[in-house]
Enzyme design. Sequence first.
Site: not given
Length: 423
Positions: A12, A15, A39-40, A222
């Site tokens: 988080d 990225k 989750g990006h 990650q």
Amino acid sequence: MNIILVGAQWGDEGKGKIVDILAKDADYIVRYQGGNNAGHTVVAGNKEYIFHLIPSGILHKGKICCIGNGVVIDPAILLKELRDLRFAGINLTNRLKISSLAHVILPYHKILDQLRETKRAHKIGTTGRGIGPCYADKTIRCGIRMVDLLNSGVLRDKLKDNLKEKNEIFKKVYKHPGFNFSRIYKEYLNYGRIFSSYICNTQRLLNSAIGEKKDILFEGAQGTFLDIDFGTYPFVTSSSATAGGACIGSGVSPVRINKVIGVAKAYTTRVGEGPFPAEFPSKFAKVIRDKGNEFGATTGRPRRCGWFDSVMVKEAVLLNGISELAITKIDVLEGLKTIKICTAYKYKGKLFREFPADLQALKNSKPVYEEMAGWDKTVPNLCHYQKLHPNVNKYLKKLQDILNAKISIVSVGSSREDTIFLD
Ligand code: GDP
Ligand code: IMO
Ligand code: MG
């Protein structure tokens, strides 16, 4: 130029935002590990997109996005992401490629992930998306791959074989009724039909692209300290989140990689369990969590927050071969009188400047801080957007010196415009 972008902390780091920015200059954007535990977030215009499986470069017209062999795919989630993008008017024709070798998450993986977590004395804090059990099946050689969804006979045999063993375990160990073959078989054959035009040999595609001097951007999921080998094991994910994972998870040789860029927040966050030496006391954590909107993009869980830990990020620089860094969320630290950087750990009366492998040592380490003056406004004058507050510059310079890596991008907000490129 072929670039790997990795998270330098516990995920988080931002990225998604940085990949979206760098994707402008790339031809291919490749996810190489993880699954929809990621989750990006990308903010473009007034819209926020959260990508779980599709690479964060997809918003740029004409760019080819690959889901590499190292990713584990939940087809239902991928389908939803595709539909949401289409609904948002994003044209995907010939732009999404899925590796035939990528492993598939099945319903039993998700349930097993959750049941195992409930039985554990020391919880990992898994997202419960079936990531660990899917990678475990890959490694013990009973996994089902995207290519298998295209062949009804292969899928039938593999699924039957799996359910024979797994249903016994579900019933005997977990008192769970187990899974019905026909339902899963039908559902997953249908996914095969839906995705057949996207599934291909992505390793060949990427290597041909390199032969044509195209630029590839590898998007890590990650972060370094969630890596299965180098992370704070067992409080990690089940894939190689460090730069080496990009080669294994895409079929591109290490000799083709030109640069590794690390992404780190100006402070530290972590979702889930595990040691966190520079963690804030709970009251201050809430202040930063609210200011930085630190809630998981996948599960919505509150993220734990702490000061920038340079011991960790220095280790990430080493492990990934990071030569450039993007530092995000500088704006969240606005308004603090002093800012702290963790520069060492104290354990059993001794000072450590290197990240310990022993989790007990990490858990019982006390952070040693260097203090610096804070800032009120990160960017004092919007007319001079490239100008940062002098104390921000001092903070960045300090980080750069400690980490021995150049800070080339500074992010001061979630949108594309809130990005400053340093020479
Ligand atoms: P990722 O998993 O590394 O892609 O990061 P996430 O998307 O899970 O979390 C990063 C969050 O921070 C997202 O909500 C981004 O929109 C947001 N973000 C990224 N950069 C900045 C920044 O510089 N400032 C602020 N305030 N938010 C940012
Ligand atoms: P992105 O790509 C932050 C964490 C989970 C849990 C541990 C194991 O958005 O940075 P898993 O579902 O893999 O079994 O969870 O890893 N985790 C993440 N934390 N960002 C992520 O991804 C994460 N993916 C997994 O919270 O502690
Ligand atoms: Mg995230």
